[in-house]
Structures are given as C-alpha cells and as structure tokens.
Design a protein around this motif. Structure first.
Motif, PDB file in Angstrom:
ATOM      1  N   PHE A 332       1.718   7.271   1.072  1.00 23.20           N
ATOM      2  CA  PHE A 332       1.638   6.162   2.013  1.00 23.20           C
ATOM      3  C   PHE A 332       1.716   4.821   1.305  1.00 23.20           C
ATOM      4  O   PHE A 332       2.423   3.906   1.752  1.00 23.20           O
ATOM      5  CB  PHE A 332       0.350   6.251   2.833  1.00 23.20           C
ATOM      6  CG  PHE A 332       0.266   5.230   3.924  1.00 23.20           C
ATOM      7  CD1 PHE A 332       0.989   5.392   5.096  1.00 23.20           C
ATOM      8  CD2 PHE A 332      -0.521   4.101   3.776  1.00 23.20           C
ATOM      9  CE1 PHE A 332       0.922   4.446   6.107  1.00 23.20           C
ATOM     10  CE2 PHE A 332      -0.589   3.146   4.776  1.00 23.20           C
ATOM     11  CZ  PHE A 332       0.130   3.327   5.947  1.00 23.20           C
ATOM     12  N   VAL A 333       0.999   4.674   0.194  1.00 27.75           N
ATOM     13  CA  VAL A 333       1.032   3.413  -0.568  1.00 27.75           C
ATOM     14  C   VAL A 333       2.444   3.115  -1.047  1.00 27.75           C
ATOM     15  O   VAL A 333       2.907   1.970  -1.008  1.00 27.75           O
ATOM     16  CB  VAL A 333       0.053   3.473  -1.761  1.00 27.75           C
ATOM     17  CG1 VAL A 333       0.238   2.255  -2.669  1.00 27.75           C
ATOM     18  CG2 VAL A 333      -1.388   3.533  -1.270  1.00 27.75           C
ATOM     19  N   SER A 334       3.152   4.147  -1.499  1.00 31.58           N
ATOM     20  CA  SER A 334       4.526   3.935  -1.958  1.00 31.58           C
ATOM     21  C   SER A 334       5.442   3.556  -0.799  1.00 31.58           C
ATOM     22  O   SER A 334       6.374   2.768  -0.961  1.00 31.58           O
ATOM     23  CB  SER A 334       5.058   5.184  -2.657  1.00 31.58           C
ATOM     24  OG  SER A 334       5.242   6.241  -1.740  1.00 31.58           O
ATOM     25  N   TRP A 335       5.152   4.075   0.396  1.00 30.59           N
ATOM     26  CA  TRP A 335       6.019   3.804   1.545  1.00 30.59           C
ATOM     27  C   TRP A 335       5.879   2.375   2.056  1.00 30.59           C
ATOM     28  O   TRP A 335       6.859   1.740   2.448  1.00 30.59           O
ATOM     29  CB  TRP A 335       5.708   4.781   2.672  1.00 30.59           C
ATOM     30  CG  TRP A 335       6.518   4.515   3.912  1.00 30.59           C
ATOM     31  CD1 TRP A 335       6.143   3.820   5.027  1.00 30.59           C
ATOM     32  CD2 TRP A 335       7.869   4.931   4.150  1.00 30.59           C
ATOM     33  NE1 TRP A 335       7.160   3.772   5.933  1.00 30.59           N
ATOM     34  CE2 TRP A 335       8.240   4.451   5.422  1.00 30.59           C
ATOM     35  CE3 TRP A 335       8.792   5.665   3.403  1.00 30.59           C
ATOM     36  CZ2 TRP A 335       9.494   4.676   5.974  1.00 30.59           C
ATOM     37  CZ3 TRP A 335      10.044   5.892   3.955  1.00 30.59           C
ATOM     38  CH2 TRP A 335      10.389   5.400   5.217  1.00 30.59           C
ATOM     39  N   VAL A 336       4.655   1.850   2.076  1.00 24.69           N
ATOM     40  CA  VAL A 336       4.417   0.558   2.730  1.00 24.69           C
ATOM     41  C   VAL A 336       4.698  -0.635   1.816  1.00 24.69           C
ATOM     42  O   VAL A 336       4.231  -1.742   2.082  1.00 24.69           O
ATOM     43  CB  VAL A 336       2.971   0.463   3.272  1.00 24.69           C
ATOM     44  CG1 VAL A 336       2.746   1.471   4.360  1.00 24.69           C
ATOM     45  CG2 VAL A 336       1.950   0.621   2.154  1.00 24.69           C
ATOM     46  N   PRO A 382       3.348   3.426  11.182  1.00 27.33           N
ATOM     47  CA  PRO A 382       2.307   4.103  11.976  1.00 27.33           C
ATOM     48  C   PRO A 382       2.549   5.604  12.107  1.00 27.33           C
ATOM     49  O   PRO A 382       1.605   6.394  12.086  1.00 27.33           O
ATOM     50  CB  PRO A 382       2.410   3.408  13.350  1.00 27.33           C
ATOM     51  CG  PRO A 382       3.092   2.117  13.101  1.00 27.33           C
ATOM     52  CD  PRO A 382       4.048   2.384  11.979  1.00 27.33           C
ATOM     53  N   VAL A 383       3.822   5.982  12.254  1.00 27.18           N
ATOM     54  CA  VAL A 383       4.163   7.404  12.378  1.00 27.18           C
ATOM     55  C   VAL A 383       3.761   8.158  11.115  1.00 27.18           C
ATOM     56  O   VAL A 383       3.152   9.233  11.174  1.00 27.18           O
ATOM     57  CB  VAL A 383       5.673   7.578  12.651  1.00 27.18           C
ATOM     58  CG1 VAL A 383       6.033   9.066  12.716  1.00 27.18           C
ATOM     59  CG2 VAL A 383       6.076   6.869  13.926  1.00 27.18           C
ATOM     60  N   LEU A 384       4.094   7.574   9.953  1.00 31.21           N
ATOM     61  CA  LEU A 384       3.776   8.219   8.686  1.00 31.21           C
ATOM     62  C   LEU A 384       2.268   8.304   8.473  1.00 31.21           C
ATOM     63  O   LEU A 384       1.756   9.321   7.971  1.00 31.21           O
ATOM     64  CB  LEU A 384       4.431   7.459   7.531  1.00 31.21           C
ATOM     65  CG  LEU A 384       4.290   8.087   6.142  1.00 31.21           C
ATOM     66  CD1 LEU A 384       5.011   9.428   6.089  1.00 31.21           C
ATOM     67  CD2 LEU A 384       4.826   7.152   5.066  1.00 31.21           C
ATOM     68  N   ALA A 385       1.551   7.237   8.847  1.00 31.33           N
ATOM     69  CA  ALA A 385       0.093   7.245   8.694  1.00 31.33           C
ATOM     70  C   ALA A 385      -0.532   8.383   9.497  1.00 31.33           C
ATOM     71  O   ALA A 385      -1.479   9.041   9.042  1.00 31.33           O
ATOM     72  CB  ALA A 385      -0.484   5.902   9.125  1.00 31.33           C
ATOM     73  N   ARG A 386       0.002   8.621  10.681  1.00 34.43           N
ATOM     74  CA  ARG A 386      -0.518   9.727  11.502  1.00 34.43           C
ATOM     75  C   ARG A 386      -0.132  11.081  10.916  1.00 34.43           C
ATOM     76  O   ARG A 386      -0.945  12.001  10.866  1.00 34.43           O
ATOM     77  CB  ARG A 386       0.017   9.602  12.931  1.00 34.43           C
ATOM     78  CG  ARG A 386      -0.617   8.489  13.741  1.00 34.43           C
ATOM     79  CD  ARG A 386      -0.275   8.605  15.221  1.00 34.43           C
ATOM     80  NE  ARG A 386      -0.926   7.551  15.983  1.00 34.43           N
ATOM     81  CZ  ARG A 386      -0.367   6.384  16.271  1.00 34.43           C
ATOM     82  NH1 ARG A 386       0.870   6.136  15.847  1.00 34.43           N
ATOM     83  NH2 ARG A 386      -1.015   5.477  16.959  1.00 34.43           N
ATOM     84  N   LYS A 387       1.116  11.202  10.491  1.00 31.72           N
ATOM     85  CA  LYS A 387       1.591  12.474   9.934  1.00 31.72           C
ATOM     86  C   LYS A 387       0.801  12.865   8.690  1.00 31.72           C
ATOM     87  O   LYS A 387       0.540  14.044   8.437  1.00 31.72           O
ATOM     88  CB  LYS A 387       3.078  12.384   9.601  1.00 31.72           C
ATOM     89  CG  LYS A 387       3.998  12.304  10.812  1.00 31.72           C
ATOM     90  CD  LYS A 387       4.037  13.624  11.573  1.00 31.72           C
ATOM     91  CE  LYS A 387       5.035  13.582  12.726  1.00 31.72           C
ATOM     92  NZ  LYS A 387       5.040  14.844  13.499  1.00 31.72           N
TER      93      LYS A 387
END
Length: 470
Positions: A332-336, A382-387
C-alpha cells in the motif's frame, strides 16, 4: 488590471466550488485545479497565452515554500514520532533509490543520456500526501497500523531530498561531466547541515517570540510566521542549504509547540496553503498544451508504469523490510506514492535553469506522469486499501487525527480548580501552563470578577479556573 483581477477571482471561486462538489467522490483537488488551468490555457476555451518559465519558477518556489511549511506545521508529532525514524529512512534512501531506478528506465525508454534520465527520476521522486489524504478524508477511511502518520512524514520529508537530486542533475548536465562524486556528497552534506543550523534556532526563537510577546492584533501572528518562513528559506538558500527542508522543520517545531492563537494560525495557513496549491496546479495546466500530449503519450505511460510497479515498490520494500513491516502495508505504501506539487515545481525549475535546453519535452512528460498518477493510483487507492484489509472502520475520525487541525468532539464537563499560593502555575501565562490541550479554561474568577482567558493571561494566586473537559 481589472481583467486580471476578474480572472484571478473567477479561478479561485471555480476551484473552491468544483472541489466542494467533487470532494465527496474522492476526486483529488490537484486534478480539478489542473483541469481548470488547461481550460484557461492556450489550447483551452479562454486561450490565455503563458509560457514564461522564469516567472513560473518564482511562483512555484514561493508556493512550494508555504506548502512545505504547512505540511510540517499541520503534522501531529505525537502520533508521527513512533514512525519518524522509519519514515525518515524511507524518504531519504527510498527517494534516492527511486531516482536511480527511474533514471535507468527513462534513459532506455527515451533513448537519452543517463544524466537526463536522472533529471526525470529526480523531479518525479517526491510523493504528494495531500492527494492521498484528500481521498481518505473525503470518504473518512482510516488506515490501520500507523500508516497515516508514516505516509504523512515520508511524503513531507522526501520533497527536499528530491529537490537535492534535481539540483545535482541540473549541475551534472551543465557541468558536462566535470563534476566529481566528492562534490556531490559535499552538496548533499551542506544542504542538510545548513538546513538544520537555520531551521532549529529559527523555529525555537519564533516559538519564544509567539509565547512571550503580547501582540494586540491577532492577525499579526500570521504575518510574523510568514516572515519567519520566508526569512528562514531565504537565508538557508543563500548559504547553499536546503530551503525546503528548512521550512518543513520550522513547521514541525512551531506546529507542535504551545503558542498563542494556534487554532487561528492553523486555519490561516490551511487556507493559504490551498491558495498556493491552486496557483501551482492551475499554472501547470496553463503552461501545458494538451495538443502535445499524444506525442509523449507512449513514453509517458511507460515511465509512469515503471515508477508505479518497479521503482517505488523496490525503494519502499528495500527500506520497510528491515523493520519487518508486513507485505500488505508495504504494497500500500508503495502504491500511494502519487506525484504532485513538488514534481511540478522541480520540473519548472529544471526548464528555467537549463533555459529549455533539454533534448525532449520534459514538461509535458512530467505533466502526463502527474495526471496519470492521480487518475490511476488515486482512483484505485480506496479499492486497494480494502482489498489489502488495511482499513479500520471502528473510528472513522482517526484519519483526521494525524493532523493538528483535528478537533475531537467530546462530552465535556465543567469543574472549578483553585490555584493556591505556591502553586506551580502561579505567575505563568496560560500558554506556558502545560495544561493538556483537551482541557479548556473557560473563565477565571479573580477577586469577584470574571476574566475571559487568553493564552497570554497570567495565572495568579487564589484564581479559580473554570475548566471544561471530558
């Protein structure tokens, strides 16, 4: 003059109302401001001709100074402190790793010398937490495991590192190979050292001044801080220090100190920072020619994908793995790592310093990368955070607590507290009293009179404090 004022007021109002309209859908404000700039620009409906990169560089630098300051000023250090070391390493070494990996991809994709690839890697290495938190706050999505303060500190402190790498890249291009590794290390060292030498005493002196000096006109407090920020940045830059790091540190120290009129200062600089962001992103849209996007579309997409799926993940995981951070938070950190205000400002700086002598259209490439980043990464955040199961829905306000502008609603009770002679608070101003921030002094009963307290009010023996708290 009247036409200019009309345009400025129209842009600000349009920016505010369109942001309010789209905020609930999680659309980053950066995208809205940029779109308005494109609408007003040469290829847009209004058709304003603007291509003065020297003026744009001055505006961008001024804007970024206050964006950086407020990034530190609004950071809640109490929550950020547990992850500060981790975030600091990520912002320093992670940014440098990102720069070099991206540089390699850019030089291969564009078939340019590595030093120009280094320039692209440098201007795109910083991340923009404002866009991420705009999405999270609009939907009241809280992140688990201290991810919010980690992202806030990392994104706020990696801008100065990306700035240093941008300066190195520009120096290498202009020096044409006549620049040694020792000179680069010296540049890094003096940038960091002088930033610390200027920022810490400046910030501590400012806190002392704001606590001790009673200024009757409350608005002057904001003017004092504006002067401190500009003076700190200017002095630091004049002695070849990192001015952006300097104002960021000044912001953290002042923002986490007890000073008079702190709430009004937070509100003022919040609004001021938004004006700076509107100016910066609108100017980017104004400078751009959307008709030129098709010519850089393929390299822009390839470089964007390289940053999102290769450079940033490698940089993030190579640092966070040492702290035994689990895989999902690392992903997640790498994505945002969205590209934002700093990338734009550093690109304008590079074009201005090199007088446009760059063998490719760097401005529109970075413009596209920023646009692609917000649309692609921002939409899926938001989608990734939920997944990844990283959302904590038990407290929807927690995402706001990362910042100093958060004020929690509590079920308050009133009580009276008498200050007897010899009490440690006697003779101290309220701002110096170390009373917890969640406890408010509603009034002071003194010799039969009722006083409305201010931060500069001195507590005396036999005062009765009427307190409000949970």
């Amino acid at each position: 003059m009247e036409v200019v004022l009309l345009l400025v007021s129209a842009v600000i109002l349009l920016s505010i109302f369109t942001s309010k309209l789209l905020y609930r859908f999680g659309v980053p404000s950066m995208l809205i401001f940029m779109a308005l700039g494109m609408l007003f620009g040469s290829d847009g409906l209004i058709g304003i001709q603007f291509d003065n990169f020297e003026l744009a560089n001055n505006i961008a630098t001024f804007a970024l100074v206050f964006i950086m300051f407020y990034g530190g000023f609004d950071t809640n250090w109490q929550l950020a402190k547990p992850v500060a070391f981790k975030a600091g390493l990520l912002s320093f070494f992670g940014t440098i790793i990102t720069v070099f990996i991206t540089a390699g991809f850019a030089s291969l994709i564009l078939k340019i010398p590595f030093v120009y690839g280094l320039l692209i890697g440098s201007v795109t290495a910083s991340t923009d937490a404002a866009s991420v938190f705009s999405i999270l706050r609009s939907r009241r999505l809280n992140l688990k495991g201290g991810l919010a303060p980690l992202l806030e500190i990392e994104s706020g402190s990696n801008d100065p590192i990306a700035y240093m790498m941008t300066l190195v890249s520009i120096t290498l291009i202009t020096a044409k190979g006549g620049f040694s590794a020792s000179a680069i290390l010296l540049l890094f060292g003096q940038q960091l050292l002088f930033a610390l030498l200027i920022s810490v005493p400046f910030a501590l002196a400012s806190v002392y001044l704001l606590k001790r000096v009673k200024i009757e006109i409350e608005g002057f407090q904001s003017l004092i801080l504006i002067s401190v920020v500009l003076l700190g940045f200017s002095l630091c830059t004049l002695i070849n220090g990192n001015g952006f790091l300097c104002v960021y540190i000044i912001g953290i120290i002042i923002g986490n100190s007890k000073i008079l009129h702190k709430i009004s200062l937070i509100h003022f600089f919040d609004a001021f920072s938004w004006i700076m962001q509107i100016a910066l992103f609108f100017m980017l849209g104004l400078l751009s020619f959307p008709s030129q996007i098709p010519s850089i579309l393929l390299p822009g997409v390839l470089i964007s994908l390289a940053i999102i799926f290769v450079s940033r993940p490698i940089a993030t995981m190579s640092i966070l793995s040492w702290f035994k951070v689990k895989l999902k938070p690392q992903l997640f950190v790498s994505w945002v790592g969205l590209r934002g205000a700093a990338s734009i400002a550093f690109t304008i700086l590079a074009v201005s310093e090199l007088n446009g002598d760059i063998p490719f259209d760097i401005f529109h490439i970075i413009f596209f990368i920023a646009l692609f980043s917000v649309l692609f990464q921002g939409t899926l955040t938001p989608v990734l955070a939920r997944k990844l199961d990283l959302l904590d829905d038990s407290d929807s306000d927690s995402v706001l607590k990362t910042f100093n502008d958060y004020h929690e609603e509590t079920h308050a009770q009133l009580m009276e507290y008498t200050i007897y002679a010899g009490h440690s608070l006697v003779g101290k101003m309220i701002v110096e009293s170390q009373i917890p921030e969640e406890i408010l002094i509603i009034m002071i009963k003194r010799n039969g009179a009722i006083l409305l307290p201010k931060g500069s009010t001195t507590i005396e023996a036999d005062d009765v404090l009427v307190l409000s708290g949970e």
